[in-house]
Scaffold this active site. Structure first.
Site, short mmCIF file in Angstrom:
data_model
loop_
_atom_site.label_atom_id
_atom_site.label_comp_id
_atom_site.label_asym_id
_atom_site.label_seq_id
_atom_site.Cartn_x
_atom_site.Cartn_y
_atom_site.Cartn_z
N ALA A 128 40.06 45.61 23.02
CA ALA A 128 39.96 47.00 23.50
C ALA A 128 39.67 47.98 22.35
O ALA A 128 38.54 48.46 22.19
CB ALA A 128 41.23 47.37 24.23
N SER A 129 40.69 48.26 21.55
CA SER A 129 40.53 49.26 20.49
C SER A 129 41.75 49.20 19.57
O SER A 129 42.80 48.68 19.96
CB SER A 129 40.45 50.67 21.07
OG SER A 129 41.66 50.99 21.73
N ILE B 7 33.35 41.91 24.35
CA ILE B 7 34.10 40.70 24.00
C ILE B 7 34.83 40.15 25.23
O ILE B 7 34.78 38.95 25.51
CB ILE B 7 35.10 40.98 22.85
CG1 ILE B 7 34.32 41.24 21.55
CG2 ILE B 7 36.08 39.83 22.67
CD1 ILE B 7 35.18 41.59 20.35
N SER C 90 41.06 43.95 17.42
CA SER C 90 40.92 45.21 16.68
C SER C 90 41.88 45.17 15.48
O SER C 90 42.87 45.91 15.42
CB SER C 90 41.23 46.39 17.61
OG SER C 90 40.45 46.28 18.77
N HIS D 250 27.21 40.10 7.13
CA HIS D 250 28.39 40.29 6.28
C HIS D 250 28.32 39.29 5.13
O HIS D 250 28.23 38.08 5.37
CB HIS D 250 29.68 40.05 7.08
CG HIS D 250 29.80 40.93 8.29
ND1 HIS D 250 30.01 42.28 8.20
CD2 HIS D 250 29.72 40.65 9.60
CE1 HIS D 250 30.07 42.80 9.41
NE2 HIS D 250 29.89 41.83 10.28
N ASN E 227 26.72 45.83 23.47
CA ASN E 227 27.45 46.65 22.50
C ASN E 227 27.03 46.24 21.09
O ASN E 227 27.57 45.31 20.51
CB ASN E 227 28.96 46.45 22.70
CG ASN E 227 29.77 47.30 21.74
OD1 ASN E 227 29.21 47.91 20.82
ND2 ASN E 227 31.07 47.32 21.92
N PRO E 228 26.03 46.95 20.53
CA PRO E 228 25.47 46.55 19.23
C PRO E 228 26.47 46.64 18.08
O PRO E 228 26.26 46.04 17.03
CB PRO E 228 24.30 47.52 19.01
CG PRO E 228 24.57 48.66 19.91
CD PRO E 228 25.37 48.13 21.07
N TYR F 186 50.37 49.08 22.43
CA TYR F 186 50.96 48.00 23.25
C TYR F 186 51.66 46.91 22.46
O TYR F 186 52.38 46.09 23.04
CB TYR F 186 49.89 47.33 24.12
CG TYR F 186 48.97 48.26 24.88
CD1 TYR F 186 49.46 49.41 25.50
CD2 TYR F 186 47.61 47.98 25.01
CE1 TYR F 186 48.61 50.25 26.21
CE2 TYR F 186 46.76 48.81 25.72
CZ TYR F 186 47.26 49.95 26.31
OH TYR F 186 46.43 50.78 27.01
N1 NAD Z 1 37.66 41.24 14.54
C1 NAD Z 1 36.35 41.40 14.56
O1 NAD Z 1 35.61 40.84 13.73
C2 NAD Z 1 35.72 42.25 15.62
C3 NAD Z 1 34.37 42.15 15.87
C4 NAD Z 1 33.83 42.93 16.89
C5 NAD Z 1 34.62 43.83 17.58
N2 NAD Z 1 35.93 43.94 17.27
C6 NAD Z 1 36.79 44.91 17.98
O2 NAD Z 1 37.20 44.37 19.22
C7 NAD Z 1 37.42 45.44 20.15
C8 NAD Z 1 36.64 45.17 21.44
O3 NAD Z 1 35.25 45.11 21.13
P1 NAD Z 1 34.16 45.19 22.30
O4 NAD Z 1 32.85 45.06 21.63
O5 NAD Z 1 34.50 44.30 23.43
O6 NAD Z 1 34.36 46.73 22.76
P2 NAD Z 1 33.79 47.43 24.08
O7 NAD Z 1 33.73 48.89 23.75
O8 NAD Z 1 32.57 46.76 24.58
O9 NAD Z 1 34.95 47.19 25.17
C9 NAD Z 1 36.25 47.69 24.99
C10 NAD Z 1 36.90 47.84 26.38
O10 NAD Z 1 38.29 48.15 26.19
C11 NAD Z 1 38.66 49.22 27.05
N3 NAD Z 1 39.76 49.95 26.40
C12 NAD Z 1 39.70 50.79 25.33
N4 NAD Z 1 40.93 51.24 25.01
C13 NAD Z 1 41.79 50.65 25.89
C14 NAD Z 1 43.20 50.74 26.07
N5 NAD Z 1 43.95 51.51 25.29
N6 NAD Z 1 43.77 50.00 27.05
C15 NAD Z 1 43.01 49.21 27.88
N7 NAD Z 1 41.65 49.11 27.76
C16 NAD Z 1 41.06 49.83 26.77
C17 NAD Z 1 37.40 50.07 27.21
O11 NAD Z 1 37.42 50.82 28.41
C18 NAD Z 1 36.30 48.98 27.21
O12 NAD Z 1 36.01 48.51 28.53
C19 NAD Z 1 36.98 46.72 19.44
O13 NAD Z 1 38.09 47.39 18.87
C20 NAD Z 1 36.08 46.20 18.33
O14 NAD Z 1 36.01 47.06 17.22
C21 NAD Z 1 36.50 43.16 16.32
#
Ligand code: NAD
Length: 246
Positions: free
Chosen positions: A74-75, A14, A97, A202, A225-226, A82
């Protein structure tokens, strides 16, 4: 406070789409400040962009740069760790997240969540105001996008959004987003692992006081990232655009 500065937590799927949109001037931003617990992710993002990017190594350093908006990509743990600091600094925060928000008792005035991998939240929240009788989310994904293995279609989870967001922290933020939209009403969740589908699908059914709704989203997974649907990143970009205009 610099109106054109954006902070980004998480330089993964993202975060990268968002940064590229900033580079393409889809979002009015002068400088991007990024933080990732994995510094190589931040370096990779900076190297790929022809745009001013500052890398910082902590949330405190990020806040010291005084961005107008911070995007969390991130997560759930990152949100929990934070959010208090970000909110008390007065910075606007976009949370991707969303599962993390379900358990938090926080003042939401500066905390925003985008529609993510779904939509129609305007209509659903309007209906929730009048009263919903039932909200059901059925998410259907390829086993690879769920991190499971099965050759036949299989229901791998049935329950409620709060539990689903905990059990599938990377895949079920959609359930959390719906739960935040209709609360205190409950969202029933079904997760189907289906080798026949390539897209993350969905389906949302809402029975409410004055009618019914059925919404369906079939999203291409992000190539890197699937677990993540491309639409989620674009929903963050859209919300960021809006917050930077205010
Ligand atoms: N709201 C929605 O509909 C929706 C949809 C897709 C993904 N998401 C969520 O969005 C978030 C990001 O998704 P993504 O696909 O980009 O994930 P990703 O795994 O591709 O990237 C996440 C990045 O965040 C970094 N990270 C993890 N924890 C961290 C922390 N505590 N501090 C700083 N950096 C940190 C990781 O190193 C990684 O580079 C995930 O939690 C995912 O579940 C939400």
């Amino acid at each position: 406070m610099n109106v054109k500065k954006v902070g980004l937590i998480g330089c993964g799927a993202i975060g990268t789409v968002l940064a590229e949109a900033i580079e393409r001037k889809l979002v009015e931003c002068r400088e991007l400040v990024v933080f990732d617990v994995d510094p190589s992710k931040a370096q990779k993002l900076k190297a790929a962009l022809d745009f001013p990017v500052m890398i910082v190594e902590s949330i405190d350093e990020l806040l010291a740069q005084k961005p107008k908006v911070i995007v969390e990509a991130a997560s759930q743990q990152a949100v929990k760790d934070y959010i208090a600091k970000i909110v008390s600094s007065g910075t606007e925060l976009i949370v991707m997240s969303t599962g993390a928000l379900l358990g938090l008792d926080i003042n939401f005035s500066r905390v925003h969540f985008s529609s993510g991998a779904i939509g129609g939240l305007d209509a659903i929240s309007s209906a929730a105001l009048a009263g919903v009788n039932e909200v059901i989310l059925t998410s259907r994904k390829n086993p690879k996008a769920l991190g499971v293995y099965n050759q036949q279609e299989r229901v791998i989870y049935e329950g409620y959004a709060e539990e689903a967001a905990k059990k599938f922290p990377r895949e079920m933020n959609v359930a959390a987003t719906l739960a935040l939209t209709v609360k205190p009403a409950k969202v029933k969740v079904r997760v189907v692992s289906d080798p026949a589908v390539k897209r993350n699908t969905h389906e949302i059914e809402v029975k409410w006081r004055f009618g019914e709704m059925f919404l369906r989203f079939a999203n291409d997974p992000h190539p890197d990232n699937p677990h993540t649907s491309a639409l989620a990143a674009w929903s963050a970009i859209k919300l960021l655009q809006k917050l930077l205009q205010t």
